[in-house]
Design a protein around this motif. Structure first.
Motif, PDB file in Angstrom:
ATOM      1  N   GLU A  63       0.721  -1.223  -0.019  1.00  0.00           N
ATOM      2  CA  GLU A  63       0.171   0.098  -0.239  1.00  0.00           C
ATOM      3  C   GLU A  63       0.829   1.200   0.073  1.00  0.00           C
ATOM      4  O   GLU A  63       2.000   1.282   0.242  1.00  0.00           O
ATOM      5  N   LEU A  64      -0.053   2.407  -0.269  1.00  0.00           N
ATOM      6  CA  LEU A  64       0.778   3.615  -0.096  1.00  0.00           C
ATOM      7  C   LEU A  64       0.526   4.397   1.246  1.00  0.00           C
ATOM      8  O   LEU A  64      -0.608   4.186   1.381  1.00  0.00           O
ATOM      9  N   VAL A  65       1.632   4.703   1.904  1.00  0.00           N
ATOM     10  CA  VAL A  65       1.422   5.457   3.258  1.00  0.00           C
ATOM     11  C   VAL A  65       2.004   6.790   3.072  1.00  0.00           C
ATOM     12  O   VAL A  65       2.662   7.195   2.401  1.00  0.00           O
ATOM     13  N   LEU A  66       0.793   7.757   3.522  1.00  0.00           N
ATOM     14  CA  LEU A  66       0.912   9.166   3.422  1.00  0.00           C
ATOM     15  C   LEU A  66       2.279   9.547   4.106  1.00  0.00           C
ATOM     16  O   LEU A  66       2.981   9.021   5.339  1.00  0.00           O
ATOM     17  N   GLY A  67       3.258  10.383   3.378  1.00  0.00           N
ATOM     18  CA  GLY A  67       4.130  10.948   3.897  1.00  0.00           C
ATOM     19  C   GLY A  67       4.093  12.614   4.081  1.00  0.00           C
ATOM     20  O   GLY A  67       2.889  13.033   4.185  1.00  0.00           O
ATOM     21  N   PRO A  68       5.220  13.298   3.896  1.00  0.00           N
ATOM     22  CA  PRO A  68       4.742  14.813   4.062  1.00  0.00           C
ATOM     23  C   PRO A  68       4.071  15.354   3.200  1.00  0.00           C
ATOM     24  O   PRO A  68       3.993  14.950   1.779  1.00  0.00           O
ATOM     25  N   PHE A  69       3.382  16.353   3.570  1.00  0.00           N
ATOM     26  CA  PHE A  69       2.453  16.984   2.737  1.00  0.00           C
ATOM     27  C   PHE A  69       2.347  18.442   3.172  1.00  0.00           C
ATOM     28  O   PHE A  69       2.484  18.925   4.333  1.00  0.00           O
ATOM     29  N   GLN A  70       1.743  19.287   2.130  1.00  0.00           N
ATOM     30  CA  GLN A  70       1.249  20.675   2.520  1.00  0.00           C
ATOM     31  C   GLN A  70      -0.404  20.625   2.156  1.00  0.00           C
ATOM     32  O   GLN A  70      -0.643  20.345   0.862  1.00  0.00           O
ATOM     33  N   GLY A  71      -1.217  21.226   3.111  1.00  0.00           N
ATOM     34  CA  GLY A  71      -2.692  21.227   2.556  1.00  0.00           C
ATOM     35  C   GLY A  71      -3.330  20.529   4.067  1.00  0.00           C
ATOM     36  O   GLY A  71      -2.938  20.267   4.855  1.00  0.00           O
ATOM     37  N   CYS A  75      -5.877  11.255   3.009  1.00  0.00           N
ATOM     38  CA  CYS A  75      -5.987   9.747   3.429  1.00  0.00           C
ATOM     39  C   CYS A  75      -4.601   9.303   3.484  1.00  0.00           C
ATOM     40  O   CYS A  75      -3.563   9.711   3.391  1.00  0.00           O
ATOM     41  N   THR A  76      -4.643   8.461   4.530  1.00  0.00           N
ATOM     42  CA  THR A  76      -3.498   7.898   5.197  1.00  0.00           C
ATOM     43  C   THR A  76      -2.674   6.663   4.704  1.00  0.00           C
ATOM     44  O   THR A  76      -1.550   6.664   4.272  1.00  0.00           O
ATOM     45  N   ARG A  77      -3.746   5.731   3.798  1.00  0.00           N
ATOM     46  CA  ARG A  77      -3.312   4.709   3.272  1.00  0.00           C
ATOM     47  C   ARG A  77      -4.144   4.437   1.966  1.00  0.00           C
ATOM     48  O   ARG A  77      -5.523   4.788   2.059  1.00  0.00           O
ATOM     49  N   ILE A  78      -3.482   4.092   0.899  1.00  0.00           N
ATOM     50  CA  ILE A  78      -4.033   3.849  -0.286  1.00  0.00           C
ATOM     51  C   ILE A  78      -3.584   2.450  -0.874  1.00  0.00           C
ATOM     52  O   ILE A  78      -2.479   2.359  -1.021  1.00  0.00           O
ATOM     53  N   ASP A  79      -4.612   1.594  -1.266  1.00  0.00           N
ATOM     54  CA  ASP A  79      -4.118   0.336  -1.740  1.00  0.00           C
ATOM     55  C   ASP A  79      -3.449   0.312  -3.155  1.00  0.00           C
ATOM     56  O   ASP A  79      -3.852   1.401  -4.181  1.00  0.00           O
ATOM     57  N   PHE A  80      -2.750  -0.579  -3.592  1.00  0.00           N
ATOM     58  CA  PHE A  80      -2.179  -0.985  -4.784  1.00  0.00           C
ATOM     59  C   PHE A  80      -3.235  -0.706  -6.075  1.00  0.00           C
ATOM     60  O   PHE A  80      -4.359  -1.669  -5.881  1.00  0.00           O
ATOM     61  N   GLY A  81      -3.309   0.085  -7.119  1.00  0.00           N
ATOM     62  CA  GLY A  81      -4.260   0.015  -7.639  1.00  0.00           C
ATOM     63  C   GLY A  81      -5.475   0.904  -7.609  1.00  0.00           C
ATOM     64  O   GLY A  81      -6.494   1.258  -8.559  1.00  0.00           O
ATOM     65  N   ARG A  82      -5.624   1.534  -6.636  1.00  0.00           N
ATOM     66  CA  ARG A  82      -6.836   2.099  -6.060  1.00  0.00           C
ATOM     67  C   ARG A  82      -6.754   3.717  -6.048  1.00  0.00           C
ATOM     68  O   ARG A  82      -5.739   4.243  -5.655  1.00  0.00           O
TER      69      ARG A  82
END
Length: 167
Positions: A63-71, A75-82
């Motif tokens: 999965e993708l996990v949230l890293g540094p951002f501005q705004g 969303c904290t976690r995003i599944d592969f392909g989603r």
């Protein structure tokens, strides 16, 4: 580069990408911590272009996990392909979405988001996606080929400084 950007007095995005790229290269070259580099890149992109949301998601397992951002909150976690981010990871290419409402499976982290661009970045061998740069706009159709070219050039040149050495 210290704590400020030197930007041309124009709204022309191509001119701004051209001015920003060497400054970000210099900034990340002197820093080995990928979280610090992602944080500064996100801040610089938001300051330069006034985007609604700019941030990174890191590949952690499946999965993708949230890293540094501005705004706003994200969303904290995003599944592969989603969603747009997971699709960019799955397809290993930049995804430019003029209208997020028309993107099948779009994940609405913020109802204010209207358009989006997501650029994957790769490990040092170029074989594996290790994260994505995600940028949202609160205006429809806000991104163009100029943004795609500028952001892909940025990720190609500094992506190696945005990952942990063991990735």
């Amino acid at each position: 580069m210290a704590e400020h950007l030197t930007l041309p007095p124009t709204d022309d995005r191509k001119t701004r990408y051209t001015a920003l790229l060497p400054q970000l290269e210099a900034l990340v070259e002197g820093e080995s911590d990928p979280v610090a580099n992602m944080a500064n890149v996100a801040a610089a992109l938001r300051e330069t272009f006034g985007f609604f949301w700019v941030g990174f998601y890191r590949v952690v397992g499946d999965e993708l996990v949230l890293g540094p951002f501005q705004g706003s909150l994200a969303c904290t976690r995003i599944d592969f392909g989603r969603g747009v981010c997971g699709t960019a990871w799955n397809e290993r290419r930049t995804i430019l979405v003029p209208d997020v409402e028309a993107f099948p499976g779009h994940i609405a982290c913020s109802s204010a988001s209207r358009s989006e661009i997501v650029v994957p970045f790769f490990d040092s061998s170029g074989d594996r996606v290790v994260g994505v740069l995600d940028i949202d706009s609160d205006r429809p159709d806000d991104f163009s080929e100029t943004d795609r070219e500028g952001l892909e050039a940025l990720m190609q040149r500094i992506g190696r400084k945005l990952q942990h050495e063991n990735n």
